[in-house]
Design a protein around this motif. Structure first.
Motif, mmCIF file in Angstrom:
data_model
loop_
_atom_site.group_PDB
_atom_site.id
_atom_site.type_symbol
_atom_site.label_atom_id
_atom_site.label_comp_id
_atom_site.label_asym_id
_atom_site.label_seq_id
_atom_site.Cartn_x
_atom_site.Cartn_y
_atom_site.Cartn_z
ATOM 1 N N THR A 71 0.844 -1.195 0.000
ATOM 2 C CA THR A 71 0.000 0.000 0.000
ATOM 3 C C THR A 71 0.880 1.245 0.000
ATOM 4 N N PHE A 72 0.470 2.234 -0.783
ATOM 5 C CA PHE A 72 1.189 3.508 -0.855
ATOM 6 C C PHE A 72 0.147 4.612 -0.798
ATOM 7 N N ILE A 73 0.372 5.623 0.015
ATOM 8 C CA ILE A 73 -0.500 6.795 0.041
ATOM 9 C C ILE A 73 0.372 8.021 -0.163
ATOM 10 N N ARG A 74 0.073 8.757 -1.215
ATOM 11 C CA ARG A 74 0.760 10.032 -1.435
ATOM 12 C C ARG A 74 -0.105 11.115 -0.805
ATOM 13 N N TYR A 75 0.536 12.056 -0.141
ATOM 14 C CA TYR A 75 -0.176 13.171 0.474
ATOM 15 C C TYR A 75 0.124 14.436 -0.319
ATOM 16 N N GLY A 76 -0.915 14.993 -0.903
ATOM 17 C CA GLY A 76 -0.812 16.270 -1.581
ATOM 18 C C GLY A 76 -1.332 17.358 -0.648
ATOM 19 N N ILE A 77 -1.143 18.590 -1.018
ATOM 20 C CA ILE A 77 -1.641 19.692 -0.201
ATOM 21 C C ILE A 77 -3.087 19.960 -0.615
ATOM 22 N N ALA A 78 -3.990 19.864 0.358
ATOM 23 C CA ALA A 78 -5.418 20.095 0.124
ATOM 24 C C ALA A 78 -5.687 21.597 0.025
ATOM 25 N N PRO A 79 -6.826 21.971 -0.536
ATOM 26 C CA PRO A 79 -7.145 23.402 -0.656
ATOM 27 C C PRO A 79 -7.129 24.147 0.676
ATOM 28 N N THR A 80 -7.335 23.452 1.790
ATOM 29 C CA THR A 80 -7.338 24.104 3.110
ATOM 30 C C THR A 80 -5.984 23.979 3.805
ATOM 31 N N ASP A 81 -4.930 23.691 3.076
ATOM 32 C CA ASP A 81 -3.561 23.530 3.568
ATOM 33 C C ASP A 81 -3.357 22.245 4.361
ATOM 34 N N GLY A 82 -4.368 21.399 4.448
ATOM 35 C CA GLY A 82 -4.206 20.094 5.082
ATOM 36 C C GLY A 82 -3.618 19.115 4.079
ATOM 37 N N LEU A 83 -3.682 17.825 4.407
ATOM 38 C CA LEU A 83 -3.171 16.795 3.514
ATOM 39 C C LEU A 83 -4.326 16.079 2.809
ATOM 40 N N GLU A 84 -4.153 15.849 1.517
ATOM 41 C CA GLU A 84 -5.134 15.136 0.704
ATOM 42 C C GLU A 84 -4.539 13.785 0.326
ATOM 43 N N GLU A 85 -5.211 12.701 0.715
ATOM 44 C CA GLU A 85 -4.697 11.355 0.451
ATOM 45 C C GLU A 85 -4.937 10.945 -0.994
ATOM 46 N N GLN A 86 -3.906 10.364 -1.598
ATOM 47 C CA GLN A 86 -3.986 9.806 -2.940
ATOM 48 C C GLN A 86 -3.505 8.362 -2.845
ATOM 49 N N PRO A 87 -4.435 7.399 -2.609
ATOM 50 C CA PRO A 87 -4.042 6.012 -2.378
ATOM 51 C C PRO A 87 -3.561 5.306 -3.640
ATOM 52 N N GLY A 88 -2.683 4.336 -3.425
ATOM 53 C CA GLY A 88 -2.164 3.550 -4.534
ATOM 54 C C GLY A 88 -1.428 2.323 -4.024
ATOM 55 N N LYS A 89 -0.595 1.775 -4.899
ATOM 56 C CA LYS A 89 0.199 0.588 -4.601
ATOM 57 C C LYS A 89 1.644 0.842 -5.031
ATOM 58 N N TRP A 90 2.565 0.133 -4.379
ATOM 59 C CA TRP A 90 3.967 0.193 -4.797
ATOM 60 C C TRP A 90 4.470 -1.228 -5.000
ATOM 61 N N GLU A 91 5.446 -1.330 -5.887
ATOM 62 C CA GLU A 91 6.147 -2.599 -6.065
ATOM 63 C C GLU A 91 7.601 -2.295 -6.352
ATOM 64 N N ALA A 92 8.456 -3.189 -5.907
ATOM 65 C CA ALA A 92 9.891 -3.016 -6.124
ATOM 66 C C ALA A 92 10.234 -3.400 -7.560
ATOM 67 N N LYS A 93 10.953 -2.534 -8.245
ATOM 68 C CA LYS A 93 11.478 -2.837 -9.579
ATOM 69 C C LYS A 93 12.924 -3.302 -9.468
ATOM 70 N N ALA A 94 13.571 -2.947 -8.396
ATOM 71 C CA ALA A 94 14.943 -3.343 -8.057
ATOM 72 C C ALA A 94 15.113 -2.969 -6.594
ATOM 73 N N LYS A 95 16.265 -3.277 -6.015
ATOM 74 C CA LYS A 95 16.426 -2.979 -4.585
ATOM 75 C C LYS A 95 16.415 -1.479 -4.298
ATOM 76 N N ASP A 96 16.672 -0.653 -5.307
ATOM 77 C CA ASP A 96 16.664 0.796 -5.100
ATOM 78 C C ASP A 96 15.637 1.525 -5.960
ATOM 79 N N ARG A 97 14.630 0.796 -6.476
ATOM 80 C CA ARG A 97 13.618 1.439 -7.323
ATOM 81 C C ARG A 97 12.222 0.925 -6.990
ATOM 82 N N LEU A 98 11.293 1.872 -6.877
ATOM 83 C CA LEU A 98 9.905 1.547 -6.617
ATOM 84 C C LEU A 98 9.041 2.077 -7.749
ATOM 85 N N LEU A 99 8.063 1.288 -8.161
ATOM 86 C CA LEU A 99 7.063 1.752 -9.108
ATOM 87 C C LEU A 99 5.785 1.971 -8.318
#
Length: 131
Positions: A71-99
């Protein structure tokens, strides 16, 4: 019997290739909200710190949360200066890379390069498409 052996060997090779792509992240990274410490950013590397860090005053900070289950959640800045959740998924492409892919198709997938990780700091570089 020979075909069964070859098929089993092929299955093991394919599973090994898939399992070989593991992110090199310590367990302490998972489950925390990481916010951009833009004061420490360089030209192409972004620095993130846990949300408990003593940040200087700011009108808002972007960030993310990564879970061991993919699980991956990106937090953007909401119109009220709070955090806006943008849910998603992550997977390893290599030991130092995530998609990272997002549930909402309006958010394009991102590839992140892990530059360094400690218990109180993550440095990432967003990989640009080579066109």
């Amino acid at each position: 019997m020979k075909h069964f052996f070859l098929l089993s060997l092929l299955a093991l090779v394919l599973m090994g290739a898939r399992c070989g792509a593991k992110a090199d992240l310590p367990a302490s990274v998972y489950g925390l909200t990481w916010l951009n410490s833009y004061e420490e950013d360089s030209a192409d590397v972004r620095t993130y710190r846990p949300n408990t860090f003593d940040f200087p005053p700011s009108r808002g900070r972007t960030g993310f949360m990564i879970q061991a289950d993919g699980t991956f959640i990106r937090y953007g800045i909401a119109p009220t200066d709070g955090l806006e959740e943008q849910p998603g998924k992550w997977e390893a492409k290599a030991k130092d890379r995530l998609l990272v892919t997002f549930d909402n198709p309006k958010h394009a997938p991102e590839e992140l390069e892990i530059i360094s990780v400690t218990a109180d700091q993550i440095k990432l570089r967003r990989k640009q498409d080579q066109e």
